[in-house]
Design an enzyme around this catalytic site. Structure first.
Site, short mmCIF file in Angstrom:
data_model
loop_
_atom_site.label_atom_id
_atom_site.label_comp_id
_atom_site.label_asym_id
_atom_site.label_seq_id
_atom_site.Cartn_x
_atom_site.Cartn_y
_atom_site.Cartn_z
N LYS A 161 0.84 -1.20 0.00
CA LYS A 161 0.00 0.00 0.00
C LYS A 161 0.89 1.26 0.00
O LYS A 161 0.65 2.23 0.75
CB LYS A 161 -1.00 -0.01 1.17
CG LYS A 161 -2.35 0.56 0.77
CD LYS A 161 -3.43 0.26 1.77
CE LYS A 161 -4.59 1.23 1.62
NZ LYS A 161 -5.10 1.42 0.27
N1 PMP Z 1 -6.65 -3.19 -3.57
C1 PMP Z 1 -6.15 -1.95 -3.58
C2 PMP Z 1 -5.15 -1.58 -4.61
C3 PMP Z 1 -6.60 -1.01 -2.64
O1 PMP Z 1 -6.12 0.24 -2.64
C4 PMP Z 1 -7.59 -1.37 -1.70
C5 PMP Z 1 -8.10 -0.37 -0.71
N2 PMP Z 1 -7.32 -0.34 0.45
C6 PMP Z 1 -8.07 -2.70 -1.73
C7 PMP Z 1 -7.57 -3.58 -2.67
C8 PMP Z 1 -9.03 -3.18 -0.70
O2 PMP Z 1 -8.33 -3.33 0.53
P1 PMP Z 1 -9.05 -3.15 1.93
O3 PMP Z 1 -10.18 -4.11 1.94
O4 PMP Z 1 -8.00 -3.51 2.92
O5 PMP Z 1 -9.50 -1.76 2.03
#
Ligand code: PMP
Length: 308
Positions: A161
């Site tokens: 991230k």
């Molecule tokens: N993939 C990406 C590239 C993202 O930015 C996100 C958002 N955080 C997600 C998947 C979904 O992750 P999460 O469920 O942890 O928010």
């Protein structure tokens, strides 16, 4: 459906490297390393207003992920517990009465010239803003397979991230929107289905739920994990595996998940209608279970929430 908070965002109180200040007073020098080179790792966390309090969803999981990711990027973040305590304080200080989105960031706050991660001081900040639906969860999304490939794990790991990686997301999302779609679906460098610009993807074929596995260059989404838990509890068979592009064109149901988009069903992929174009029965079941959990209506998942 959520209602936008009438309180202007600039009056919210934010946390910047140990200080609490109005968001509008929080600024960083123009030669900040993270601004120049995209050297940061962030989280997106939701707080749900249940009429009397804010329930922060997966507080511990988000800060454990942020801590792990920042370390992978050679940063020295505060402990997960310390960052979590700041997030709780952030909600307390602002006392929002609507659904909110919390954005913590560990970043290279030094001004060292050159793209290096060592010997550059780290910073930590957090702010919040009102957030209703990120994508329309009721209407069904029109998505396209992006012409942009997902960043390989050996280049900029999506798993971290990292702020820099979101240029890849921004290119795909912009292309999709400019072409009239709601969202983009990435293939990875092996040509397999990966994820959306900020969402993980699930598809259903013949009653089985599938999602790309954790080596497919995806972010290991916290919502993805929650959906797999709900599927197990609901007796829905599921598998984490490599997914081929053309499976998108022959699925009975497809939906995207993420902190922002929650559970949003896909109506069409590259103009090919998914099923009959309406929300499918398995999607509906999982969406309801998810909403019941995050709004605190299902006591079995009370552990997902931190009340503030
Ligand atoms: N993939 C990406 C590239 C993202 O930015 C996100 C958002 N955080 C997600 C998947 C979904 O992750 P999460 O469920 O942890 O928010």
């Amino acid at each position: 459906m959520n209602h936008p908070d009438p309180k202007p965002v600039a009056t919210t109180v934010a946390h910047l490297n140990g200080e609490w200040k109005p968001l509008s007073d929080c600024s960083v020098p123009i030669n900040t390393h993270a601004l120049q080179y995209g050297t940061g790792a962030f989280e997106g966390i939701r707080g749900y207003w249940d009429g009397t309090r804010i329930n922060i969803l997966f507080l511990r999981e988000h800060f454990q992920r942020l801590h792990r990711n920042a370390k992978m990027l050679l940063m020295e973040p505060p402990t997960a517990e310390a960052m979590g305590a700041i997030a709780v304080d952030l909600v307390r200080r602002n006392a929002p009465r609507t659904n909110v989105y919390l954005r913590p960031l560990v970043y290279k706050k030094g001004t060292t010239l050159g793209p290096v991660l060592v010997n550059v001081p780290d910073g930590f900040l957090a702010y919040l803003q009102p957030l209703g639906d990120y994508l329309d969860t009721s209407k069904g999304l029109s998505v396209c397979v992006s012409s942009w490939r997902r960043l390989p794990d050996n280049s900029i790991p999506t798993r971290t991230k990292a702020t820099a990686g979101y240029l890849n997301s921004a290119l795909a999302k912009s292309e999709a929107v400019m072409n009239g779609y709601d969202e983009a679906i990435f293939l990875n460098d092996r040509g397999q289905v990966c994820e959306g610009s900020a969402e993980n993807i699930f598809l259903i074929r013949d009653g089985v739920l599938s999602t790309p596995d954790r080596t497919a260059d995806i972010l290991e989404g916290i919502t993805r994990k929650a959906i797999l838990m709900l599927a197990a509890d609901l007796g829905i068979p599921f598998v984490e595996r490599a997914v081929a592009r053309t499976e998108l064109y022959s699925s009975d149901e497809i939906f995207l998940v993420g902190t922002g988009c929650q559970v949003s069903y896909v109506r069409s992929v590259d103009k090919r209608v998914v099923g009959d174009g309406s929300r499918g029965p398995i999607t509906a079941k999982l969406q309801k279970a998810y909403e019941d959990a995050v709004y605190g209506r299902d006591p079995r998942y009370a552990g997902w929430l931190t009340a503030v």
